[in-house]
Structure formats: C-alpha cells, structure tokens
Design a protein around this motif. Structure first.
Motif, PDB file in Angstrom:
ATOM      1  N   ASN A   1      -0.312   1.618   3.112  1.00 11.56           N
ATOM      2  CA  ASN A   1       1.025   1.331   3.608  1.00 11.56           C
ATOM      3  C   ASN A   1       2.085   1.863   2.640  1.00 11.56           C
ATOM      4  OD1 ASN A   1       2.280   0.136   5.734  1.00 11.56           O
ATOM      5  ND2 ASN A   1       2.493  -1.838   4.745  1.00 11.56           N
TER       6      ASN A   1
ATOM      7  N   ASN B   1      -4.669  -5.012  -1.499  1.00 14.35           N
ATOM      8  CA  ASN B   1      -5.860  -4.479  -0.822  1.00 14.35           C
ATOM      9  C   ASN B   1      -5.602  -3.027  -0.409  1.00 14.35           C
ATOM     10  OD1 ASN B   1      -4.361  -4.574   1.628  1.00 14.35           O
ATOM     11  ND2 ASN B   1      -4.927  -6.721   1.864  1.00 14.35           N
TER      12      ASN B   1
ATOM     13  N   ARG C   1      -0.042 -13.345   1.004  1.00 11.25           N
ATOM     14  CA  ARG C   1      -0.775 -12.098   0.808  1.00 11.25           C
ATOM     15  C   ARG C   1      -1.581 -12.105  -0.483  1.00 11.25           C
ATOM     16  NH1 ARG C   1       1.783  -7.888   3.317  1.00 11.25           N
ATOM     17  NH2 ARG C   1       1.922  -8.376   5.510  1.00 11.25           N
TER      18      ARG C   1
ATOM     19  N   LEU D   1      -5.485  -1.564   2.538  1.00 16.88           N
ATOM     20  CA  LEU D   1      -4.538  -1.346   3.637  1.00 16.88           C
ATOM     21  C   LEU D   1      -3.099  -1.359   3.132  1.00 16.88           C
ATOM     22  CD1 LEU D   1      -6.047  -3.443   6.570  1.00 16.88           C
ATOM     23  CD2 LEU D   1      -5.653  -0.971   6.536  1.00 16.88           C
ATOM     24  N   ALA D   2      -2.807  -2.292   2.230  1.00 11.39           N
ATOM     25  CA  ALA D   2      -1.451  -2.377   1.681  1.00 11.39           C
ATOM     26  C   ALA D   2      -1.135  -1.137   0.857  1.00 11.39           C
ATOM     27  CB  ALA D   2      -1.301  -3.641   0.836  1.00 11.39           C
TER      28      ALA D   2
ATOM     29  N   PRO E   1       7.015   0.669   7.919  1.00 17.44           N
ATOM     30  CA  PRO E   1       6.131   1.529   8.726  1.00 17.44           C
ATOM     31  C   PRO E   1       6.481   1.537  10.220  1.00 17.44           C
ATOM     32  CG  PRO E   1       4.840   0.330   7.114  1.00 17.44           C
ATOM     33  CD  PRO E   1       6.234  -0.230   7.039  1.00 17.44           C
TER      34      PRO E   1
ATOM     35  N   ASN F   1       6.628  -4.250   4.416  1.00 13.96           N
ATOM     36  CA  ASN F   1       6.049  -4.877   5.601  1.00 13.96           C
ATOM     37  C   ASN F   1       6.648  -4.312   6.891  1.00 13.96           C
ATOM     38  OD1 ASN F   1       4.163  -6.710   6.411  1.00 13.96           O
ATOM     39  ND2 ASN F   1       5.487  -8.488   6.260  1.00 13.96           N
TER      40      ASN F   1
END
Lengths: 165, 422
Positions: free
Chosen positions: B75, B69, B363, B71-72, B38, B35
């Motif tokens: 990441n 998902n 999440r 996006l994760a 980044p 989390n």
C-alpha cells in the motif's frame, strides 16, 4: 425481489467492515468480510438483489469508503435506513450504492421479508406483509450523481460545475 | 451575517449564504492518508483528468506506518510511486495526519480543508472549515479543486466557567457527547464558544472539533482569536499565508443552543461500547484494565505527555497492564525527548512507540485480546476497534489514563495530582 437483512441503530463503519480488513480496495474481497462480526452469516448467504435495512445513523464513524464498497461488492441492491450518517451518505452516492431514507419501511420490515424496491420512484414493497412505503426523495444534484452511477462516471461526461446547474 | 460556518462559507462563495443552500466551493487543501489514498488514486485514474493544483494535495502515511504487514507495505509502495509519478510536493511520515496538518501550517482561519478521514473536523479548532469525506471525493477534488457542501444548521455549545484541577477539555467533550448523543450533531455544524473556550490554549481546544465527529457533526468550529493567531505565528510556518481574519459569528440564528457550566464537572469516562455511554469516573472507578493507551489525534500532544509524565515521575506503572504511549507527531516526540519526558515514561514502565495512529485502529502497536479492556485517550470506542470484538474500550483524559496506568484499574487522577502538589 430480494430478502431483507436487518441491522440495528447506529450501525458503524467498523461493524460494516472492521479496520483490519481495509488493507484491500477490492470490492469482492471486502464483501467477504462485510458485517463479519455483527452478522457473520450475511457474507455467506447474501444473494444479488437482497436489501440491507438499518436503523438511525447508519454508517456512522470512519470516513472509510470500504464500508459502502463492501456492501456494494456483496451484490446487495440497496440500503434502506431510518437515517444515514453524513460521510456514509456521500460515499454511497459517490460510488453508486443506492440508498433510501425511510423510517416507516424500517419499522415495517423484519429479517427475511421479501422486499421489492423501485429505485427510480423510491417505492418499497414488502411482499411478506403486503405493506408499501415511500422513501424520502433525494435532492436533484444527488440524483444526477446517482443516475450517472457515481461521481466518477458523472465527471467523465460532465464538468463539476454542471452538478448544481 | 450568520453562524460561524455561514460566515466562513459566505467569504468563500463571495456572497451571503444561509443554512440549507448547496454550494460548490474551492478547497484550500485536500488531505488523505495511507488508508484512504489508494481508493482516491483509483477514482483519479478512472476520471482520467490531471490534478488541478498539486500544491493543494497533502498525503500522510500514518494509519499503518511503518507497515505492520506485507499488504500495508505494498500500500505504501503504491502511494510512494504515485507521489513520485505526479511530483506531489507534500508527503509526510511525521505522525498523525491531523496533527501534522496543523503543525505544518496547512490549517488557517477561514480556509476549507477536506480530508479522507472522519476526524478532519479537527481543523475547526483554528477557525477553519474541516470535514471528513470519502476517498472518491478526494480524487474528485484533486481534479476539480472543488467540493459540494450543504450549508449546515448550527448547534451552539456555550461553555461557562473554568474546570477544576484534574478535569480537562477531554472530560468536558466526553460529557457533551453524552448529552448530545452519537447522532446528536448529524449533518450539523457544532460551534463551541464561551468564556471557557476563550481562555483555553490551542492544544485543549482541538479536542472539541476533533470529537465533534463522534456526534455525527459535519464540522466542529471554534472562532479564531488571538490565541489562534499566536499559535500560528509561534508554532507553524503559516505566518506567510496571513494576515488572517478573526471570523466570528454575526447575528447568528442557531438551531439549538446548549449552555453548560463546566466548573462543577468531575472527570468523565465514555464507556464501552458507545461514545455517548458517558459516566462520571467515580461510577466506573476500580474497573480492571489490561491496557492503557495514550495516543491519537485527540490526546497525544506535548502537553498531554507532560501531564502523564508529571504523574508517572518516580513511580511504576502496574506490571500487569500494557501502558503504551504513542506521541502524535515527530515534532512532539522530539520535544518530549529533549525535555526528558520520554525518559520519565520509560523509567515508569511505559512502552513508547513511534508516531502515528498506532493502536487506535487495531492495526498494530497495542491490539487487544478477547476479554481485554483498555482505557485510552482516543476519541472512539466502537466494538472491536482496537482488536478483538470481545474487547472493550473506555475513553478518558490523559490524566485519567496516567492514574489508571499506575493501578491497573480505572482511577481518579485527582488523587495523584493532589499528592504531587503536596
């Protein structure tokens, strides 16, 4: 001059930006959802120069930097609070979001008041009721970071040791 | 000469330091997770200087792992690429960061471990200074190896007596959170000690520093003693880093002293919507819940799962309640599997998920619908944390969670513990 957006005590990072939106680090994307649950009208109507006004312990909870980034991304000029939670305080300074600690101003400002803030002197003027308030001064080394526009900019020009010199 | 945090900082600074001073100190380890990494990478790239000591950088994938998902997943990809590019030696996908940090021996008495996660205070359970910071400071620490700290004032929490059967460290800490309030420890070091703490095993001690975050504390500390050193020797690879000094407060000056006798305490519940909205369990007994979640950096250790399994053995959980168990780490999961705990939990009707932060941050792995109420072993019950802003979170011990799982209503665990004893 900007409009005041007021928030309550213990405004936590989940209320500033819920965890499910932290999948991005884009300030404008984050700003779209800032305060989405506690004040959904904020993200739609905030104007550059507006001011966030919070109570005690503003920004408590998670270490997520997404919270101050989302506020900065929304073009708010600064956050005025009675007090700040410690990680939020550090994060805001580090990313260059101006913060002012001033319980008197918080008590004297209502939603929608017209507010002027002089970031250099810490003077806060409420043009709606004519009152002026003086925010607590920040420690010297914090001012150094703030003046550089954040810790990253500071480190581009200086060695970390210079922070406390 | 000073409080525990002053003693730890004095050793690092090489001179005696006192509360109020601002120091720039070397940090031993720099933790971040999927989390928060980044943003640290972005700060690191902007600074444009190399990582000072790659061995100090520890990255965990736990907050949304495996990816719920796209996006994760992207990441995680970004983090994998960065770790490869920088040739970083410490990347983990073995569970909740704080548990893995301790298991892998990164946390030792007198060390400074900073983390881009608010519950990095957890490390104080081993007499280390642990604190949570934002991602940018993590990027700064990668480059400089340093971090600034204001030496905090200290609130000493002195705990006397022993808890009754069915009352655990979690109940005691929830009670303390109720007394001090969610900003009662802001900018402070909260030092936990006394005969109650002295006799506690490490997995119970962890609760106090872990939840010191919830009262705003900069750190929560417990002085290292023989219990700590034995744990490090027997359970972690930290042995080679020793010998470790048992740093203790010496003629400390405390800002505040809170003394408490834990022997009369009953099970406690932190009620929706604030951690300091604390009530004795009997005041909320019978309140219906739609989910029971046993997990997180607070209460999903082997011993917690053991308590739950012992209560659920041969019984069935309420069919209209989701009961989710998320072991804190792979090591815990494996031990629970080997010793038959997972089978007991599954037979009772629990859903056992992979390790990680899971449902705690809303999440995946147990998201709440509007109008739903959860009783969980988490440390935080902010509005909307586990999903819908119209849901409610109640915090309690693993034993209370197990009893509640059986009935679908908030239930005193002592009834079942007594039945088991008979």
């Amino acid at each position: 001059m900007g409009k005041a957006w007021t928030f309550g005590e213990n405004m936590n990072t989940d209320e500033i930006i819920p965890g499910r939106y932290n999948i991005t680090i884009d300030p404008l994307e984050l700003a779209r959802n800032v305060f989405c649950e506690v004040k959904p009208e904020y993200a739609k109507n905030v104007k550059p120069g507006d001011v966030i006004v919070g109570g005690q312990n503003f920004g408590c909870g998670s270490s997520r930097e997404h919270a101050p980034i989302a506020i900065k991304g929304s073009q708010a000029k600064c956050v005025i609070a009675a007090s700040f939670a410690r990680i939020f305080f550090r994060n805001a300074i580090n990313i260059g979001l101006p913060i002012l600690e001033c319980p008197e101003a918080v008590a004297g400002i209502s939603e929608g008041d017209e507010i002027d803030v002089d970031l250099a002197s810490g003077e806060i003027s409420n043009h709606t009721n004519g009152h002026r308030y003086q925010a607590r001064p920040l420690p010297d080394f914090v001012l150094k970071i703030a003046e550089a526009g954040g810790i990253v900019n500071f480190l581009k020009e200086h060695d970390i040791q210079e922070l406390l010199r | 000469m000073g409080t525990l945090v002053e003693e730890i900082f004095s050793r690092k600074a090489g001179r005696i330091v006192k509360a109020g001073e601002i120091l720039l100190l070397d940090v031993d380890y720099i933790m971040s997770h999927d989390n928060t990494t980044p943003l640290a990478i972005r700060a690191f790239r902007e600074i444009g200087k190399p990582i000072l000591d790659k061995n100090r950088v520890v990255i965990h994938l736990d907050h949304a792992y495996p990816a719920p998902n796209v996006l994760a997943a992207e990441n995680h990809r970004r983090i994998f690429d960065f770790v490869k590019e920088q040739e970083l030696p410490h990347l983990f996908q073995q569970g909740v960061c704080h548990q893995v940090m301790i298991e892998e021996g990164f946390v030792t008495p007198g060390s400074i471990v900073i983390g881009a996660d608010s519950h990095s205070n957890t490390y104080g359970a081993l007499g280390a200074f642990g604190t949570g910071l934002g991602s940018t400071e993590i990027g700064v620490a990668w480059v400089t190896g340093k971090c600034w700290f204001k030496v905090p004032e200290t609130i000493r929490v002195e705990l006397h007596g022993r808890t009754q059967a069915g009352v655990y460290a979690k109940d005691v800490m929830i009670y303390i959170a109720g007394l001090l309030g969610m900003d009662g420890g802001t900018y402070r070091s909260v030092e936990f000690g006394g005969e109650y703490i002295d006799q506690l095993p490490l997995h119970e001690r962890i609760i106090f520093p872990n939840m010191s975050t919830e009262i705003g504390a900069k750190c929560g500390l417990i002085a290292a003693d023989q219990v700590t050193l034995d744990y490090l020797d027997n359970e972690t690879p930290a042995k080679g880093k020793g010998p470790f000094e048992q740093i203790r407060p010496a003629n400390p000056r405390y800002e505040r002293l809170l003394e408490l006798d834990v022997s009369t305490l009953a099970p406690q519940v932190a009620c929706h919507p604030d951690v300091d909205n604390v009530k004795p369990l009997e005041q909320v007994e019978g309140l219906e819940v739609q989910e029971v979640y046993i997990g997180t950096c607070t209460n999903a250790r082997y011993e917690d799962l053991e308590i739950v399994a012992n209560m659920l053995r041969g019984r069935k959980v309420n069919p209209f309640t989701r009961v989710i168990v998320t072991p804190a780490s792979a090591r815990i999961y494996k031990k629970a599997l080997q010793n038959g705990l997972i089978e007991i939990l599954m037979d009772a009707g629990c859903t056992v998920t992979g390790t990680g932060c899971g449902a705690c941050i809303g999440r995946h792995g147990g998201i709440l619908a509007p109008g739903e109420r959860a009783l969980t072993t988490m440390n935080r019950n902010f509005i909307g944390r586990m999903g819908s802003p119209l849901s409610e979170i109640y915090l309690a011990s693993p034993a209370t969670a197990a009893a509640t799982a059986l009935t679908g209503r908030i239930t005193d665990p002592r009834e079942y513990l007594m039945q088991n004893a008979e």
